[in-house]
Design an enzyme around this catalytic site. Sequence first.
Site, mmCIF file in Angstrom:
data_model
loop_
_atom_site.group_PDB
_atom_site.id
_atom_site.type_symbol
_atom_site.label_atom_id
_atom_site.label_comp_id
_atom_site.label_asym_id
_atom_site.label_seq_id
_atom_site.Cartn_x
_atom_site.Cartn_y
_atom_site.Cartn_z
ATOM 1 N N GLU A 46 99.933 -12.418 -78.950
ATOM 2 C CA GLU A 46 101.213 -12.249 -79.657
ATOM 3 C C GLU A 46 102.139 -11.292 -78.917
ATOM 4 O O GLU A 46 102.906 -10.539 -79.523
ATOM 5 C CB GLU A 46 100.979 -11.788 -81.110
ATOM 6 N N GLY A 47 102.084 -11.346 -77.590
ATOM 7 C CA GLY A 47 102.908 -10.478 -76.751
ATOM 8 C C GLY A 47 102.119 -9.292 -76.266
ATOM 9 O O GLY A 47 101.823 -8.387 -77.046
#
Length: 573
Positions: free
Chosen positions: A454-455
């Site tokens: 998620e990054g």
Amino acid sequence: MKSPLEAPEKQIAEETSAKAERPAPAVIDTSKMAKGQREALELAEAARDPLEDRGSFASNLFIGRYDFNRIYPYPAQSAEDRAAGKDFLRKLENYLRAHVDPDEIDRTGEIPPENFKGLAEIGAFGIKVPKKYGGLGLSQCNYGQAAVLLGSWDGNVAALVSAHQSIGVAQPLLLFGTEKQKQKYLPRVAGGEISAFALTERHAGSDPATMSLKAEPISDGSEFVLNGEKIWCTNGTKAGVLVVMARTPPKMVGGKQRKQITAFIVDVDTPGLEITYRCRFMGLRALYNAVVQFTNVRVPRENIIFKEGAGLKVALTTLNTGRLTLPAACVGLSKRLLEISRGWAGERIQWGVPIGKHAAIAGKIAEMAGNVFAMEGMTFLTSSLLDRKAGDLRIETAMCKMWATEMTWRIADDAMQVRGGRGYETAQSLAGRGEPAIGVERFLRDCRVNTIFEGSSEIMRLFIAREALDPHLKVGGAIFNTQLPMSERAKAVFSSGKFYAGWYPRHAVYFMPWRGSARNSTGSNCCSHALLELRRNYLPSARPVPTRNGCSARVNRLTKFFPSQIISAAPRG
């Protein structure tokens, strides 16, 4: 004329920070970049929405605005909202205690089918989905509290629930979906049909410009044919429906050809779609992560989310909200690790006293407690602001994700150090020789991925830096842009000079009277409030240490841990 298959712009503006598209001058000079780097940057810049002039608390920090009134007094969850989620959170905690065995899930690499059914029955797969579509219709704060409970109990179940509704079908449709799409898919996912998000490819991760999965329209444009492969699709082996990012035919923008990425809703039972492999990892051993192959998969145009070419905007905006689930889960995990560490520090006797009396261990536990408090405070501050639609919070959510995941990894490492050999030993082995089955090593393995998906932390830093620099790039970026005429660059020299001639002195003066001026009283009160909450909730019996502005902090030793007033205590093993 706007297609009826696209969500109205008014709806998009109200539910997200997305603005109506309009040409904007480039603020970053890409003329000297390699082709791949230039294409990636231009694609990313085209997908991002400009920050609002009003900004948010965090974004304003980078231009010298210290608007403490936005966050102080602390925007606590209302009594009505807390009551709305109370029954579900009670059911969730009771279900986790009674029916979910995290050590067995870790050992077998499978979440039992009865857990899928049980979670669906209490509504865990539709927490934020409105009631009219079959969900619970709860707020971000209540969803975050559910993530705290899940994260404290088992990372695999937390990942299943989070990926399903934070980045799976539910969140993109809530933000960008048409009413027809919502009516068709939201009742399915709220009822327990698992969803997933398919973005990553073998050569495309943080850089979507290298994406190779193609979606070609048929001659009449009514359908798209998808061909290619996706990897690391979380929930993919259990999903019934996917959000898929694919390359659609490029378009001419400003005289240049620009790659287009489009988001599609794809049913897993569509002919040509095949789950070819389940990926396995160091931690989260029951993560249902898939390689998905698309071979002439036909998807109707009506399954496009938002509109053609807006896929990256959909993904980025979805993550601006979806990223908050992960730090909330980290709060739960960190609270559990702190509880384990405190318990062991009080009962393990070495050199005639509990090890928690020794400075080395006491210091670790005190730092863990302070970081847990800060992590919880910033996560639920942002959640509350999100529920109140208090502006564009992309920087706040990125900060929460980056800092909470990194601190959780540090806390897990410290917890293992406090537990020593018992921290490194598996829960099964501990139980086999008659000791409590406390699987710190499982928590350590499971939380390692949090700084990656998620990054990653590196991408989060780049993202925050880009957004933080935005107002400064608008003021002076043209000076360094060799693609612009010299007349425009020269004009930018004078305009930026005028701006910074007033900006620098104004903010130099701001910091000088910090010792007690009325101008800084709000900031001082905010600091005092945070320190007093830390003392009250986490360090109740440590010696108070006066600070320069009169606040007091408990920093000497930690003898007892109370759950924060923001969140109820995490379930215990």
